[in-house]
Scaffold this motif. Structure first.
Motif, PDB file in Angstrom:
ATOM      1  N   LEU A 159       0.837  -1.216   0.000  1.00 48.48           N
ATOM      2  CA  LEU A 159       0.000   0.000   0.000  1.00 48.48           C
ATOM      3  C   LEU A 159       0.866   1.258   0.000  1.00 48.48           C
ATOM      4  O   LEU A 159       1.872   1.325   0.710  1.00 48.48           O
ATOM      5  CB  LEU A 159      -0.852   0.039   1.264  1.00 48.48           C
ATOM      6  CG  LEU A 159      -2.251  -0.540   1.261  1.00 48.48           C
ATOM      7  CD1 LEU A 159      -2.890  -0.286   2.611  1.00 48.48           C
ATOM      8  CD2 LEU A 159      -3.109   0.030   0.145  1.00 48.48           C
ATOM      9  N   SER A 160       0.465   2.252  -0.774  1.00 43.17           N
ATOM     10  CA  SER A 160       1.177   3.534  -0.744  1.00 43.17           C
ATOM     11  C   SER A 160       0.223   4.613  -0.222  1.00 43.17           C
ATOM     12  O   SER A 160      -0.998   4.392  -0.135  1.00 43.17           O
ATOM     13  CB  SER A 160       1.641   3.906  -2.149  1.00 43.17           C
ATOM     14  OG  SER A 160       0.509   4.150  -2.959  1.00 43.17           O
ATOM     15  N   VAL A 161       0.786   5.758   0.102  1.00 46.61           N
ATOM     16  CA  VAL A 161      -0.040   6.872   0.571  1.00 46.61           C
ATOM     17  C   VAL A 161      -1.062   7.237  -0.501  1.00 46.61           C
ATOM     18  O   VAL A 161      -2.232   7.497  -0.195  1.00 46.61           O
ATOM     19  CB  VAL A 161       0.845   8.085   0.944  1.00 46.61           C
ATOM     20  CG1 VAL A 161      -0.002   9.324   1.165  1.00 46.61           C
ATOM     21  CG2 VAL A 161       1.672   7.772   2.188  1.00 46.61           C
ATOM     22  N   SER A 162      -0.655   7.208  -1.779  1.00 53.31           N
ATOM     23  CA  SER A 162      -1.630   7.588  -2.820  1.00 53.31           C
ATOM     24  C   SER A 162      -2.724   6.537  -2.962  1.00 53.31           C
ATOM     25  O   SER A 162      -3.876   6.875  -3.250  1.00 53.31           O
ATOM     26  CB  SER A 162      -0.942   7.914  -4.148  1.00 53.31           C
ATOM     27  OG  SER A 162      -0.376   6.763  -4.680  1.00 53.31           O
ATOM     28  N   ASP A 163      -2.392   5.246  -2.736  1.00 49.33           N
ATOM     29  CA  ASP A 163      -3.456   4.210  -2.713  1.00 49.33           C
ATOM     30  C   ASP A 163      -4.496   4.575  -1.648  1.00 49.33           C
ATOM     31  O   ASP A 163      -5.703   4.494  -1.880  1.00 49.33           O
ATOM     32  CB  ASP A 163      -2.898   2.830  -2.344  1.00 49.33           C
ATOM     33  CG  ASP A 163      -1.997   2.254  -3.429  1.00 49.33           C
ATOM     34  OD1 ASP A 163      -2.166   2.647  -4.599  1.00 49.33           O
ATOM     35  OD2 ASP A 163      -1.133   1.420  -3.084  1.00 49.33           O
ATOM     36  N   PHE A 172      -9.852   6.702   0.105  1.00 50.19           N
ATOM     37  CA  PHE A 172     -10.687   7.699   0.781  1.00 50.19           C
ATOM     38  C   PHE A 172     -11.573   8.439  -0.202  1.00 50.19           C
ATOM     39  O   PHE A 172     -12.753   8.681   0.080  1.00 50.19           O
ATOM     40  CB  PHE A 172      -9.833   8.702   1.561  1.00 50.19           C
ATOM     41  CG  PHE A 172      -9.013   8.060   2.617  1.00 50.19           C
ATOM     42  CD1 PHE A 172      -9.561   7.081   3.436  1.00 50.19           C
ATOM     43  CD2 PHE A 172      -7.689   8.395   2.798  1.00 50.19           C
ATOM     44  CE1 PHE A 172      -8.814   6.447   4.399  1.00 50.19           C
ATOM     45  CE2 PHE A 172      -6.924   7.772   3.766  1.00 50.19           C
ATOM     46  CZ  PHE A 172      -7.478   6.798   4.560  1.00 50.19           C
ATOM     47  N   SER A 173     -11.040   8.782  -1.365  1.00 49.66           N
ATOM     48  CA  SER A 173     -11.888   9.544  -2.290  1.00 49.66           C
ATOM     49  C   SER A 173     -12.998   8.653  -2.841  1.00 49.66           C
ATOM     50  O   SER A 173     -14.116   9.107  -3.081  1.00 49.66           O
ATOM     51  CB  SER A 173     -11.074  10.208  -3.408  1.00 49.66           C
ATOM     52  OG  SER A 173     -10.437   9.239  -4.161  1.00 49.66           O
ATOM     53  N   GLU A 174     -12.695   7.351  -2.979  1.00 46.97           N
ATOM     54  CA  GLU A 174     -13.725   6.414  -3.427  1.00 46.97           C
ATOM     55  C   GLU A 174     -14.901   6.387  -2.445  1.00 46.97           C
ATOM     56  O   GLU A 174     -16.057   6.298  -2.835  1.00 46.97           O
ATOM     57  CB  GLU A 174     -13.093   5.022  -3.513  1.00 46.97           C
ATOM     58  CG  GLU A 174     -13.903   3.977  -4.227  1.00 46.97           C
ATOM     59  CD  GLU A 174     -13.113   2.662  -4.273  1.00 46.97           C
ATOM     60  OE1 GLU A 174     -13.730   1.616  -4.071  1.00 46.97           O
ATOM     61  OE2 GLU A 174     -11.875   2.722  -4.470  1.00 46.97           O
ATOM     62  N   TYR A 175     -14.577   6.454  -1.139  1.00 47.75           N
ATOM     63  CA  TYR A 175     -15.640   6.404  -0.132  1.00 47.75           C
ATOM     64  C   TYR A 175     -16.099   7.791   0.300  1.00 47.75           C
ATOM     65  O   TYR A 175     -16.929   7.922   1.205  1.00 47.75           O
ATOM     66  CB  TYR A 175     -15.167   5.599   1.088  1.00 47.75           C
ATOM     67  CG  TYR A 175     -15.107   4.127   0.791  1.00 47.75           C
ATOM     68  CD1 TYR A 175     -16.269   3.366   0.753  1.00 47.75           C
ATOM     69  CD2 TYR A 175     -13.900   3.523   0.498  1.00 47.75           C
ATOM     70  CE1 TYR A 175     -16.218   2.019   0.454  1.00 47.75           C
ATOM     71  CE2 TYR A 175     -13.834   2.181   0.203  1.00 47.75           C
ATOM     72  CZ  TYR A 175     -14.997   1.432   0.171  1.00 47.75           C
ATOM     73  OH  TYR A 175     -14.952   0.102  -0.120  1.00 47.75           O
ATOM     74  N   GLY A 176     -15.536   8.801  -0.325  1.00 43.90           N
ATOM     75  CA  GLY A 176     -15.952  10.158   0.003  1.00 43.90           C
ATOM     76  C   GLY A 176     -15.623  10.549   1.428  1.00 43.90           C
ATOM     77  O   GLY A 176     -16.312  11.362   2.035  1.00 43.90           O
TER      78      GLY A 176
END
Ligand SMILES: Nc1ncnc2c1ncn2[C@@H]1O[C@H](COP(=O)(O)OP(=O)(O)OP(=O)(O)O)[C@@H](O)[C@H]1O
Ligand SMILES: [Mg+2]
Length: 258
Positions: free
Chosen positions: A242-246, A251-255
């Protein structure tokens, strides 16, 4: 071996009122010996409520919590303290500011049994042991045994709180944003110390953080909580990769934001 088992855990605040709020929604979680779980999630996601439920500061509404096959669901905080230690965000919580470093360690060494502490004070043999343990932190605190703990910096105090929490190897170590109040450099020192204590004692650990770099760097498992649910989980190589951008994408996927 399974150390923690949380089955269908629910928490509802202000139940049976118009303000009823489901803070934990059917949470299932199993941790094996040595698992180091990172818990992420926006403000109000239910992270602290989960730790409060495990520690017993919140009675469980429904569900079951087991530590090493002991059903602790209905045990009070004092009884559960035999299994777990907790470190909070505020370095002042968890240590007695007016007592010296060695006195604080002595109380922790007896798992908070003040009666024995007042009766016996700090024994020479224990003092040598504490000095050794403090030296192991590498922060020069082994010369500060007689310093009032309230006179230490937040980072020094948090390092000692961690040492106290792990002095008598707990079955579970609960960390609730324990580096959030520290400056970035001290926060990294305390995180490295945390990892050292967790790895060297093979401690089963739950750590809440808002720091994505730490979430990526530490732990072998990770969950993201949102509105009382676990919406994402990673373990093994998935966690390692996992990376920070992952995480930002998740988070953006789940809003949700951190
Ligand atoms: N004692 C309480 N009474 C009523 N509501 C509560 C109580 N404790 C928590 N809540 C609510 O439950 C929800 C989850 O709170 P919790 O403290 O677990 O969030 P958190 O994920 O730890 O957030 P943060 O990142 O801000 O610490 C929030 O909406 C909060 O307002
Ligand atoms: Mg919280």
């Amino acid at each position: 071996m399974t150390v923690l088992e949380v089955n269908r855990l629910n928490q509802v605040f202000d139940a049976h009122t118009p303000n009823a709020y489901q803070a934990l929604d059917d949470i299932n979680l199993t941790l094996d010996e040595g698992d180091f779980l990172v818990i992420l999630g926006g403000n109000g996601a239910g992270k602290t409520t989960l730790l409060n439920s495990i520690a017993g500061t919140l009675p469980v509404v429904s569900g079951q919590i087991k530590v090493r096959d002991h059903d602790i669901t209905n045990d009070d905080v004092a009884k559960r303290a035999a299994y777990m230690s907790r470190v909070f965000q505020d370095p002042r919580q968890g240590t007695a500011g007016l007592l010296s470093v060695e006195e604080n360690l002595a109380v922790a060494y007896q798992r908070g049994q003040w009666r024995n502490f007042w009766a016996r004070g700090v024994k020479k043999r224990d003092r040598d042991f504490f000095k050794n343990q403090l030296a192991g932190l590498g922060l020069g605190l082994d010369n500060r045994l007689n310093t009032e703990i309230g006179r230490l910096s937040g980072g020094q105090r948090q390092a000692i709180t961690l040492l106290m929490a792990t002095l008598k190897q707990p079955d579970l170590l609960l960390l609730d944003e324990h580096t959030a109040a520290l400056d970035p450099a001290t926060s990294q020192t305390v995180m490295a110390l945390t990892d050292h204590l967790v790895q060297s004692q093979h401690l089963t650990t739950l750590m809440i953080t808002h720091n994505l770099e730490d979430a990526v760097k530490y732990g072998n498992r990770l969950i993201v909580m949102m509105a009382g649910k676990v919406v994402y989980a990673a373990a093994g190589t998935d966690k390692q990769n996992l990376s920070v951008s992952d995480l930002k994408n998740i988070f953006s996927e789940y809003g949700t934001i951190l």
